[in-house]
Design a protein around this motif. Sequence first.
Motif, PDB file in Angstrom:
ATOM      1  N   MET A   1       0.842  -1.181   0.000  1.00  0.00           N
ATOM      2  CA  MET A   1       0.000   0.000   0.000  1.00  0.00           C
ATOM      3  C   MET A   1       0.887   1.244   0.000  1.00  0.00           C
ATOM      4  SD  MET A   1      -3.453   0.544   1.815  1.00  0.00           S
ATOM      5  CE  MET A   1      -4.369   2.022   1.585  1.00  0.00           C
ATOM      6  N   ALA A   2       0.382   2.330  -0.533  1.00  0.00           N
ATOM      7  CA  ALA A   2       1.135   3.580  -0.631  1.00  0.00           C
ATOM      8  C   ALA A   2       1.253   4.253   0.730  1.00  0.00           C
ATOM      9  CB  ALA A   2       0.436   4.512  -1.616  1.00  0.00           C
ATOM     10  N   LYS A   3       2.073   5.292   0.768  1.00  0.00           N
ATOM     11  CA  LYS A   3       2.235   6.076   1.997  1.00  0.00           C
ATOM     12  C   LYS A   3       0.950   6.830   2.311  1.00  0.00           C
ATOM     13  CE  LYS A   3       7.069   7.212   2.642  1.00  0.00           C
ATOM     14  NZ  LYS A   3       8.054   8.276   2.765  1.00  0.00           N
ATOM     15  N   VAL A   4       0.657   6.944   3.604  1.00  0.00           N
ATOM     16  CA  VAL A   4      -0.512   7.674   4.082  1.00  0.00           C
ATOM     17  C   VAL A   4      -0.013   8.810   4.957  1.00  0.00           C
ATOM     18  CG1 VAL A   4      -2.592   7.520   5.475  1.00  0.00           C
ATOM     19  CG2 VAL A   4      -1.948   5.616   4.029  1.00  0.00           C
ATOM     20  N   TYR A   5      -0.600  10.005   4.775  1.00  0.00           N
ATOM     21  CA  TYR A   5      -0.209  11.175   5.559  1.00  0.00           C
ATOM     22  C   TYR A   5      -1.364  11.621   6.441  1.00  0.00           C
ATOM     23  CZ  TYR A   5       0.812  16.025   6.737  1.00  0.00           C
ATOM     24  OH  TYR A   5       1.018  17.195   7.425  1.00  0.00           O
ATOM     25  N   ALA A   6      -1.042  12.034   7.667  1.00  0.00           N
ATOM     26  CA  ALA A   6      -2.049  12.589   8.572  1.00  0.00           C
ATOM     27  C   ALA A   6      -1.385  13.604   9.499  1.00  0.00           C
ATOM     28  CB  ALA A   6      -2.705  11.487   9.388  1.00  0.00           C
ATOM     29  N   THR A   7      -2.184  14.554   9.980  1.00  0.00           N
ATOM     30  CA  THR A   7      -1.696  15.574  10.905  1.00  0.00           C
ATOM     31  C   THR A   7      -2.426  15.431  12.225  1.00  0.00           C
ATOM     32  OG1 THR A   7      -1.395  17.050   9.024  1.00  0.00           O
ATOM     33  CG2 THR A   7      -1.298  18.043  11.195  1.00  0.00           C
ATOM     34  N   GLY A   8      -1.660  15.381  13.312  1.00  0.00           N
ATOM     35  CA  GLY A   8      -2.240  15.321  14.648  1.00  0.00           C
ATOM     36  C   GLY A   8      -1.923  16.601  15.397  1.00  0.00           C
ATOM     37  N   LYS A   9      -2.862  17.051  16.236  1.00  0.00           N
ATOM     38  CA  LYS A   9      -2.667  18.303  16.968  1.00  0.00           C
ATOM     39  C   LYS A   9      -3.062  18.143  18.421  1.00  0.00           C
ATOM     40  CE  LYS A   9      -3.432  21.280  12.990  1.00  0.00           C
ATOM     41  NZ  LYS A   9      -4.223  22.367  12.425  1.00  0.00           N
ATOM     42  N   ARG A  10      -2.395  18.921  19.294  1.00  0.00           N
ATOM     43  CA  ARG A  10      -2.713  18.989  20.724  1.00  0.00           C
ATOM     44  C   ARG A  10      -2.078  20.242  21.289  1.00  0.00           C
ATOM     45  NH1 ARG A  10      -4.498  19.672  25.207  1.00  0.00           N
ATOM     46  NH2 ARG A  10      -4.136  18.348  26.998  1.00  0.00           N
ATOM     47  N   LYS A  11      -2.877  21.115  21.920  1.00  0.00           N
ATOM     48  CA  LYS A  11      -2.414  22.408  22.431  1.00  0.00           C
ATOM     49  C   LYS A  11      -1.726  23.170  21.298  1.00  0.00           C
ATOM     50  CE  LYS A  11      -1.914  21.376  27.347  1.00  0.00           C
ATOM     51  NZ  LYS A  11      -0.997  21.432  28.478  1.00  0.00           N
ATOM     52  N   ALA A  12      -0.439  23.521  21.456  1.00  0.00           N
ATOM     53  CA  ALA A  12       0.273  24.251  20.405  1.00  0.00           C
ATOM     54  C   ALA A  12       1.152  23.326  19.579  1.00  0.00           C
ATOM     55  CB  ALA A  12       1.118  25.359  21.025  1.00  0.00           C
ATOM     56  N   ALA A  13       1.078  22.015  19.831  1.00  0.00           N
ATOM     57  CA  ALA A  13       1.936  21.048  19.155  1.00  0.00           C
ATOM     58  C   ALA A  13       1.261  20.474  17.916  1.00  0.00           C
ATOM     59  CB  ALA A  13       2.301  19.916  20.104  1.00  0.00           C
ATOM     60  N   GLY A  70       5.260  21.504  24.147  1.00  0.00           N
ATOM     61  CA  GLY A  70       6.214  20.737  24.942  1.00  0.00           C
ATOM     62  C   GLY A  70       6.246  19.289  24.499  1.00  0.00           C
ATOM     63  N   ILE A  71       7.089  18.493  25.169  1.00  0.00           N
ATOM     64  CA  ILE A  71       7.277  17.102  24.766  1.00  0.00           C
ATOM     65  C   ILE A  71       6.002  16.273  24.988  1.00  0.00           C
ATOM     66  CG2 ILE A  71       8.261  16.277  26.959  1.00  0.00           C
ATOM     67  CD1 ILE A  71       9.787  15.382  23.600  1.00  0.00           C
ATOM     68  N   ALA A  72       5.259  16.540  26.064  1.00  0.00           N
ATOM     69  CA  ALA A  72       4.026  15.784  26.339  1.00  0.00           C
ATOM     70  C   ALA A  72       2.943  16.111  25.315  1.00  0.00           C
ATOM     71  CB  ALA A  72       3.534  16.064  27.751  1.00  0.00           C
ATOM     72  N   ALA A  73       2.810  17.390  24.979  1.00  0.00           N
ATOM     73  CA  ALA A  73       1.822  17.792  23.974  1.00  0.00           C
ATOM     74  C   ALA A  73       2.192  17.229  22.602  1.00  0.00           C
ATOM     75  CB  ALA A  73       1.706  19.311  23.915  1.00  0.00           C
ATOM     76  N   GLN A  74       3.497  17.194  22.303  1.00  0.00           N
ATOM     77  CA  GLN A  74       3.949  16.619  21.032  1.00  0.00           C
ATOM     78  C   GLN A  74       3.642  15.125  20.988  1.00  0.00           C
ATOM     79  OE1 GLN A  74       8.040  17.538  20.186  1.00  0.00           O
ATOM     80  NE2 GLN A  74       7.604  19.697  19.793  1.00  0.00           N
ATOM     81  N   ALA A  75       3.798  14.425  22.107  1.00  0.00           N
ATOM     82  CA  ALA A  75       3.483  12.995  22.165  1.00  0.00           C
ATOM     83  C   ALA A  75       1.992  12.767  21.939  1.00  0.00           C
ATOM     84  CB  ALA A  75       3.922  12.410  23.501  1.00  0.00           C
ATOM     85  N   ASP A  76       1.152  13.621  22.537  1.00  0.00           N
ATOM     86  CA  ASP A  76      -0.293  13.515  22.317  1.00  0.00           C
ATOM     87  C   ASP A  76      -0.663  13.827  20.870  1.00  0.00           C
ATOM     88  OD1 ASP A  76      -1.254  12.588  24.697  1.00  0.00           O
ATOM     89  OD2 ASP A  76      -1.722  14.560  25.528  1.00  0.00           O
ATOM     90  N   ALA A  77       0.001  14.814  20.282  1.00  0.00           N
ATOM     91  CA  ALA A  77      -0.241  15.154  18.876  1.00  0.00           C
ATOM     92  C   ALA A  77       0.180  13.998  17.978  1.00  0.00           C
ATOM     93  CB  ALA A  77       0.521  16.428  18.503  1.00  0.00           C
TER      94      ALA A  77
END
Length: 129
Positions: A1-13, A70-77
Motif C-alpha cells: 500500500m502507498a504512503k498515508v499522511y495525517a496531521t495530529g494536533k494537541r495544544k500548540a503542538a 512541549g514534549i508531552a503535547a507533542q506525544a499527544d499530537a
Amino acid sequence: MAKVYATGKRKAAIAKVWLESGKGEMTINGKTLDEWLGGRETLKMKVNLPLNATKQLEAVNIKATTLGGGIAAQADALKHGITKALVAYEPSFRSILKPMGLLTRDARVVERKKYGRRKARRSPQFSKR
C-alpha cells in the motif's frame, strides 16, 4: 500500500505523520522513539496505544515530525496523527479506535490572560484597608 499522511494536533503542538507498511520502524524528528522520549515510559505507551489497539506495532513504519509545544503535547499530537493515519490506511480500524476516543482531538488549550487580572482568572489580592 502507498504512503498515508495525517496531521495530529494537541495544544500548540503539531505532528506530521507518514505511515506505510513495513517492519515496525518508528522515526520521529530523525530519532527513534526511545531516543526522542528518553525514559518517559508513560508517553511511549501513549504514542503506541493506537498501534497496539490495531495490532499494527510490527506491521507499519512511521516517519513523523513534531513541532511546537512541549514534549508531552507533542506525544499527544503524535498519538492523534498516528490514529488518523491508521484510519486512512485501513478504514476498518475506525471501529476499534473511535470507541477508545483516539480520533477526537483534545481541544483544551491555555486560556488567555485578561487585563486587570494576574493570570487568566486570578485576580489581584484584595485589601480591605
